[in-house]
Design a protein around this motif. Structure first.
Motif, short mmCIF file in Angstrom:
data_model
loop_
_atom_site.label_atom_id
_atom_site.label_comp_id
_atom_site.label_asym_id
_atom_site.label_seq_id
_atom_site.Cartn_x
_atom_site.Cartn_y
_atom_site.Cartn_z
N SER A 182 -15.75 34.01 -16.73
CA SER A 182 -15.45 34.57 -15.43
C SER A 182 -17.07 34.41 -14.68
O SER A 182 -17.03 34.00 -13.53
N ALA A 183 -18.09 34.74 -15.23
CA ALA A 183 -19.28 34.36 -14.52
C ALA A 183 -19.57 32.86 -14.08
O ALA A 183 -19.88 32.78 -12.85
N LEU A 185 -17.32 30.75 -13.58
CA LEU A 185 -16.20 30.49 -12.74
C LEU A 185 -16.69 30.85 -11.21
O LEU A 185 -16.56 30.39 -10.19
N PHE A 186 -17.25 32.15 -11.19
CA PHE A 186 -17.55 32.77 -9.98
C PHE A 186 -18.59 31.86 -9.29
O PHE A 186 -18.83 31.76 -8.17
N SER A 189 -17.55 29.05 -7.62
CA SER A 189 -16.80 28.90 -6.71
C SER A 189 -17.57 28.99 -5.35
O SER A 189 -17.09 29.15 -4.16
N ASP A 417 -10.36 39.21 -13.83
CA ASP A 417 -11.36 38.35 -13.38
C ASP A 417 -11.59 36.75 -13.61
O ASP A 417 -11.96 36.06 -12.80
N GLN A 420 -9.04 35.28 -10.95
CA GLN A 420 -9.70 35.30 -9.85
C GLN A 420 -10.97 34.00 -9.52
O GLN A 420 -10.87 33.49 -8.97
N GLY A 421 -11.69 34.15 -10.70
CA GLY A 421 -12.72 33.20 -10.64
C GLY A 421 -12.30 31.73 -10.79
O GLY A 421 -12.76 30.75 -10.26
#
Length: 527
Positions: A182-183, A185-186, A189, A417, A420-421
């Motif tokens: 998730s980190a 991917l964020f 983005s 998460d 979303q990521g």
């Protein structure tokens, strides 16, 4: 009276008898060998026969001394007696030899008796020595059994600890990889052009740091799998370009971010190996080359040898001294000094290369010159290429300048998460993501938007015990066109990977390799 013969005249008329010569008195007989004097007479069979005196040869009868035939008879008798004497002497010699042999035999029997007594004493001593040796061996065997039992217990404890470690890593991998994915991917983005220059540098450093953590976690899991012995090579024949075609796009962004040039020389050779394990080996070699090359280029290519295809990774990095070329393949070994940062790794990458190379029977080679660069290579056996029935397909890699169409991508994951990521990263890459926690929600959203999915990405472990492959098939059934599918998982089980790939799914391990994911999506968009 004249007609009567007197006694004297009769005596005178008789022929004279031959007189016997007196034989000298023979000396007293010596006792036979082995007999004591006065031991008594011998047996008759062993006594020497008594011989008379040898007859004297009769004198030649002269005239008036007797008739001639009597003398001839006496001579014949004398000759006969001589012959008998000769035969008796021969018999005596034979008897004496028998007596001597009998005495010798009695002496040999005594010698055998003495030898038997000596042998008996020797056997007794040797038996006693062997008994002492046997007792010592028994004590040593008992001591060895105790040591072996202790070693077995220690090995059992070590195996249990190793299994516990492997189970812990396998169980914790999902919990560790999910937030890490998730980190990443964020961070991916975030649009770098929309933030300040100083913040861009911070963003890049954060991406590098998280990528290092992701690589470290993957390395530890690879070591755990090797330690547990759960890796079984799945050999097959495949073109080496399929493996290198996945790796080079994966590292292009990493090399570009490090200010390096990554070149790839294509090869049409076929090899026989485990494609996933071979990809792990080459990934570690390329990653190692980029990590220790501050400037310049990294070249990946192949050379055909007589006994196999040699896959080489060249770099223009800092190089390695000759005394370290063997030690660098040991676990946790790091070359001291030489401009290397302490944060460049923990020394497991080349150890994994060596262990997988032994598992696959790959011949590895390394050449290096300090300050000039290094070359690492593995030699893979040749494979059998199938006979082409149609024209060869064009490469799946998109050509430069090809326009890529945006894709409608279904993202199914029960972690908010993660959804979303991944959606943010896909949108940044120019695609339209449709995110959902299960297959039913994804289908409803596609139907509501009057769209059909071009790609389905699903986590393997979903809420309620659902599986990602079942969710993908549920989405596919609702649409006429069957889209390609990707399964994300943090489960390191090789059987799961092999089973999913055998059914046509592409498997991505968490934390996601974003460069690999983007390269795959670009190939689909370019078709």
């Amino acid at each position: 009276m004249s007609g009567r013969r007197t006694r004297g005249s009769r005596r005178a008329a008789r022929p004279a008898r031959p007189t016997r010569a007196k034989t000298p008195a023979s000396p007293p007989a010596r006792p036979a060998p082995g007999r004591k004097p006065g031991a008594g007479p011998r047996p008759k069979s062993l006594q020497k026969p008594k011989l008379g005196p040898a007859p004297r040869r009769a004198s030649r009868a002269g005239p008036g001394r007797g008739p001639r035939p009597a003398a001839s008879a006496t001579a014949e008798r004398a000759q006969r007696l001589v012959a008998e004497n000769r035969a008796l002497r021969k018999s005596v010699r034979a008897l004496m030899e028998r007596v001597e042999r009998a005495v010798d035999d009695q002496g040999s029997a005594f010698s055998w008796f003495q030898a038997a007594a000596t042998l008996e004493e020797t056997v007794r001593q040797r038996t006693q020595e062997y008994e002492l040796l046997n007792q010592r061996l028994k004590r040593e065997l008992e001591s060895r059994r105790e040591i072996e039992l202790a070693l077995k217990q220690a090995k059992s404890f070590a195996d249990l600890a190793n299994q516990s470690k492997t189970r812990f890593l396998a169980a914790a991998s999902h919990d560790l990889r999910q937030p890490l994915s998730s980190a990443l991917l964020f961070l991916e983005s975030i649009e770098a052009s929309e933030i300040a220059v100083r913040d861009r540098d911070y963003l890049h450093k954060a991406q590098v740091a998280l990528a290092s953590v992701s690589n470290l976690l993957g390395t530890l899991l690879d070591v755990a799998r090797l330690d547990s012995g759960s890796i079984e090579p799945q050999y097959g024949h495949f073109p080496v370009a399929t493996v290198l075609g996945r790796l080079v796009p994966e590292f292009e962004g990493v090399a570009r971010a490090a200010g390096l040039e990554l070149d790839f020389v294509r090869s049409g050779a076929w090899v026989r190996s485990d494609p996933h394990l071979l990809e792990t080996v080459l990934r570690n070699l390329i990653s190692n080359a980029i990590r220790y090359t501050p400037r310049g280029r990294v070249l990946v290519g192949c050379r055909r040898r007589r006994d196999g295809l040699e896959i080489q990774v060249h770099d223009t990095g800092i190089g390695i001294e000759a005394e370290h070329l063997d030690a660098i393949f040991g676990a946790y070994y790091k070359v001291p000094g030489g401009g290397r940062s302490r944060a460049t790794g923990i020394g497991l990458g080349l150890s994994i290369v060596d262990r997988i190379g032994q598992l696959l029977s790959l011949e590895r080679r390394v050449c290096s010159r300090p300050g000039r660069g290094s070359m690492f290579s593995v030699r893979v056996p040749y494979g059998r290429a199938p006979v082409p029935l149609t024209r060869p397909r064009r490469s799946d890699a998109p050509a430069a300048g090809v326009r890529r169409r945006p894709l409608a991508i279904a993202v199914i994951d029960d972690d908010a998460d993660m959804r979303q990521g991944l959606a943010a990263a896909l949108a940044k890459w120019g695609h339209r993501p449709v995110v959902a926690a299960n297959a039913t929600d994804a289908v409803v959203q596609f139907i509501g938007a009057d769209l059909s999915p071009d790609l389905v990405i699903s986590d393997y472990h979903l809420a309620g015990g659902s599986k990602g492959d079942a969710a993908i098939e549920e989405v596919r059934r609702e649409f006429d066109r069957v889209p390609p599918a990707v399964v994300m998982t943090s489960d390191p089980d090789p059987a799961l990977r092999d089973g999913l790939e055998a059914r046509g799914y592409t498997l991505l391990a968490k934390p996601l390799n974003l460069a690999k994911l983007r390269a795959m999506i670009d190939r689909i968009a370019a078709q």
